[in-house]
Write an enzyme that holds these catalytic residues in place. Sequence first.
Site: not given
Length: 888
Positions: A471, A508
Amino acid sequence: MKTPIKTSVLKSYLLASIFLTFFSNFTYAGNPQAHWVSDERIHLQLPQGAPQNGVEYWLTSQSFFESQKLQIISAQDQFIKLGLNASLSLNEWIRKPLWIRGLNYGGNEVFRTSIRVTDLLDLRFSNTSMPLGVTWKYNNPSLTLWAPTAVNVDLLLFDTPHSPLAQIHPMNIDHQGFWKAQGTPGWNQKYYLYRVTAFNPKTGLSETHEVADPFSISLSADAQKSQIVNLEDPYLKPEGWDQLRKPQLRSITDAVIYESHIRDLTAADTGLLPEHQGTFLGLSQPQSLAHKHLKELAKAGLTHIHFMPILDFGEIPEIKNRQMVAQINPNIDPDSIEPQKQIGQIRSHDAYNWGYNPMHWATPEGSYSTNPDSPSRILELRQLVKAMNELGLRVVLDVVYNHTYASGNEPNSVFDRIVPYYYHRYDDGGQLMESSCCADVATERVMVEKMILDSLILLAKEYQVDGFRFDLMNLHPLHQVRKIKDTLRALNINDHKVDGSKLLIYGEAWPFGSLEYLKPGSAFFNTRSTAYGIGVFNDRMRDALRGGTTDAREKSDQGFATGLYYDFNHSPSNTNSPVHPNDQKGKLLHLGDVIKVGMAGNLRDFYFRDHRNQNISGGQLHFRNQPVGYASEPYETISYVSAHDGTTLWDAVQAKLPFKTRWRSPETATILDRVQSHKMMLATVLLSQGIAFIEGGSELLRSKSGDLDSYDSGDWFNQMNWSFNSNSWANGLPPAWKNEAEWYFWSDRLKAPELKVTSREILDTKDFFISLLKIRKSHPLLRLPSAEMIKNSVRFIKDELTNGDIPGVIAMLIDDPSDYDPKRRSIMIFINSGKDPVYFESNELKNREFKLTQELRDSLQSRNFDFFNRQGRFEIPNQSVLVFEEFQ
């Protein structure tokens, strides 16, 4: 929990308070604006209004005799660099209350602030080889905690999660701040806390906290206590665990990832007993409907299941009888506000959350366990991994190291109660940075990085997981990302029972965040990811296919596969869509170029023919003022069109295709139009080079009723419907806390009966998706493992009839000069997003023996398609995807 401060500490604090209060004309400001960065240097940021001229600065602790005058090395604006005597005993000073005092020529205090010591801790007190948490030798546990600024640490032992304190063991500290306690075999399965006393620069107080181990491997419910366990004990292993065999994976680029959530999959699973719904154990069971669906997808070609965070996180009561349940009438109006209203009243106390509220990085989440007050969560997660592997699926964990759920002295804060101001990122003025959503973790810190790497190794070895999705990896430093990759790749079967070469590593890498703000050029951004060997989500192709971005303001803007130019929606909500047809046509051709690069693995150095018939590289093509291609190898690209963030793919289609559009007949695009658009985007992902990523439920036209961010929207908006009779569209207006400003947009659409699907459309999409999986699995040319092979094999063919590109049409030829596919010479892929069939003709394709893949014949049986080999001419139906193969 807070306990009384020890007497000696209290005396020291009182002396310091009397000393500082007597001389001070300033009250304490709160944020520490001084930072001790090395043996001989302290940096200071003065607050607005503090005098700079005629001021002497002193390092002060608890009395007149613990003060040292600091030399001013440089001063610029409000920033001052101060020098100090390197002969100080650092081990003693960092454990004291520390202050910088500014005194004028008269000896009066004109400024005071506390001090952070984070850089100094990294420089002098870090040790990445020291084990943390619980370790075992000859059945004896040892417990180690890094707390160099603490003046005292006690180990508190409890027999059960809820029994009174049984034993107190003072811990011993070494010269680098590691506190240790040596246990006996009888400590196994005991529960424990650390009682830590340390100075808090934020409050200006010496504080004592009882806190769980930040490197816990087992916890009681709601992370109230840590537990001493040995992960090698047989009772924590399912039968056959030590002989677990992994599903075959020839190359990383063979991966097709299915992202989902434990409760999304199982909360409404009628194949399960109620007590197993929403749990690790439920998804492990063969009678689970979700389990059966995943088995079918795995057989067709799905390779990985990606679980959204399943490591310990906050906000959910972990014991089931403490979880509240929203009472929702199923017979509601399609745009009712009641479901979200009912959920809103209990959402901090129900069982649902995405899990991006991390507390402990190496312990499974208790709310997914049948008994969170025991180590059952360890056994049950292992059972889940084993069950998925036996289905043919490898398991990816979503890991969240960039922020924590709580910080400081907030409830559920862990790190800051042990080493205040070390684990989180602060600006020069001592202000906590929260670019993630919450308290940003200082991933650049030495001991933070150690905890990250140690937890990844533990998860790979002890839970046999097959990959990690990070993340907000843009809040990690570039050098750390490379170290993560190198550490995981170094794992091997002989030493670790893990083949590191087959672990998926992706995340990400969006270009923003506090790390980049503090240290420009240091953060892992997508445009800096080239040659790092890490998969990065390709938002370029996603947005080119869908149109707009995931921002709510661009919800109706159309893209390549959602009607731009050919079926313009004229929506008043559009924000970046050209109105003139010629401008739309130009944009559509440009989006086609973006998709070409994406389908070729988003390679920076892949050269192709763009719509202007120019030969350019993926890195030279720009989209939204950024280069499109940035990967050096195909496994650095994650191709996708939807994920848990933003609206589901189906909801995006509902927002973008024409709805009550004047001058169109009919005014609203049909369900067939919408399903074809949806299927086309799924197909583009699965026919692209690189790693394919699918949001779970996309193959079932999954809807969240327009919810842009369902992180806390409860089971009602998130659960998968395994009846296949509904896709959860029109389940009421999406929750107000994230979507109220969009209610005007969604209300009419939710009420429109012509926008609802039936089981026929759901099952048709499922069958089409399975056909695509089979095609990708059986065609090695769709999974080329290297950039060199892609550059030598992939081309985008020009249409001779128009001497260029047809707007909305992609023609991709994959040849096989290296004989990678023993059966086929080449594959020809066509994507036609237009409303009409088209003819495509190429001299390169004349007199070649192309045949439509068998898997797509059934889905196209009622549509016209053909290939005239002598002319090299193809007839391509509207809104379709064709895959032709040429055999050896």
